[in-house]
Motif scaffolding. Sequence first.
Motif, mmCIF file in Angstrom:
data_model
loop_
_atom_site.group_PDB
_atom_site.id
_atom_site.type_symbol
_atom_site.label_atom_id
_atom_site.label_comp_id
_atom_site.label_asym_id
_atom_site.label_seq_id
_atom_site.Cartn_x
_atom_site.Cartn_y
_atom_site.Cartn_z
ATOM 1 N N UNK A 250 0.818 -1.202 0.000
ATOM 2 C CA UNK A 250 0.000 0.000 0.000
ATOM 3 C C UNK A 250 0.851 1.251 0.000
ATOM 4 N N UNK A 251 1.946 1.226 0.756
ATOM 5 C CA UNK A 251 2.841 2.382 0.802
ATOM 6 C C UNK A 251 3.593 2.552 -0.512
ATOM 7 N N UNK A 252 3.982 1.449 -1.145
ATOM 8 C CA UNK A 252 4.639 1.530 -2.456
ATOM 9 C C UNK A 252 3.695 2.123 -3.495
ATOM 10 N N UNK A 253 2.432 1.719 -3.443
ATOM 11 C CA UNK A 253 1.436 2.295 -4.348
ATOM 12 C C UNK A 253 1.278 3.788 -4.091
ATOM 13 N N UNK A 254 1.235 4.177 -2.837
ATOM 14 C CA UNK A 254 1.132 5.591 -2.482
ATOM 15 C C UNK A 254 2.307 6.381 -3.040
ATOM 16 N N UNK A 255 3.514 5.863 -2.847
ATOM 17 C CA UNK A 255 4.704 6.553 -3.343
ATOM 18 C C UNK A 255 4.672 6.687 -4.866
ATOM 19 N N UNK A 256 4.251 5.618 -5.555
ATOM 20 C CA UNK A 256 4.199 5.648 -7.011
ATOM 21 C C UNK A 256 3.174 6.662 -7.513
#
Length: 365
Positions: free
Chosen positions: A64-70
């Motif tokens: 979820x955090x990787x998606x947010x960063x992307x």
Amino acid sequence: MKRLPLSILMAAFFGWLLWSVSLRQAALFLVGIGLGAILAGQRFGFTTGWRMLVEDKDPRGVFGQLLLLALAAAMAMPLLGHYPELTAALGPPSISLLVGAFVFGLCMQIADGCGSGTLYKAGMGIPMNTAILPMFAIGSFLGSLHLGWWLDLGRMPAVGLVSTWGWLPALLATLAALAVIGFAVKAYCAKANGAQQRSMPGLWQRKWVMGAIGLAIFATLNLVIAGQPWGVVYGFGLWAAKVANGTGMVDLAGNWFWSQPGNAQRLQETVLLDITSITNIGILAGALWIAAGKPAAAKALTGTQWLVALVAGLVLGYSSRLAFGCNVGAMLSGISTGSIHGWIWVPLAFVGTIYGLRIRRHFGF
């Protein structure tokens, strides 16, 4: 308080900001409400996501955090490339950053919250985080008093990928790095769960995906409206600094951090003119609205646990100032706007988290 009277109070405060302060600050208050509502409604915790990965070998929080960063990078970097008046969340690679990021990652697990986590959980009325919030503010202020000394130990100029490479190469490099991390996390969890002869949880969970999308949108709105990325820590330190300065406890005129023109000006102005502060107030309001009418879920703590948590909160604030931000200011805003210091912050904070979880278990949190 029920949601209807709370909504009326929030609307009245928005109207007062619009009339008496500025359109920008009123809009940022609404952005803060959105951020707080998403953080609390989806329970999108940066601290929790890392703990899920380390302790449960569950990758959903980190994905979820990787998606947010992307998503945040995909929205922020083109804006930075086309509108030079917008600023990136740059921090200098330094001894201060190395020490601060590691200590922050350690303490956030003990305190059960980073900057945004402490803020939204305090807004929800969770006793431990509510008590930690003022300690965080004091610690952030103390860190600002010593920041000049820490930077004298060694630092390099801040590096922004967007200004150095251009927004498109910077974005492609960021997305590629996030994809590599995603593959590595997936492989680690698959191997660890296989060794324990259990099935690995899925990579995606609705609350993390919806939280990532919502936070990316509101973080981008913050960038457009404020002209700078979303931050949390500065507001905490400013609140404590204004108290210390107003009461004459500390003379800040000769301090390296607070004598800088922008910081010195904010000391003299109302806190409602500060970009980070008004957003923080909105986050508190948004989380309070989500929790309205519901009893705060709270675990009873022993005296020792309270002491450890409060000390962790103080050090959390101190280290956040040394590290030029928390999971929001350093990681999310740093990486999504192309700052090298964000990429340095993450691995050091993650190593700190591993040790912080050991301390957390030792004291029975």
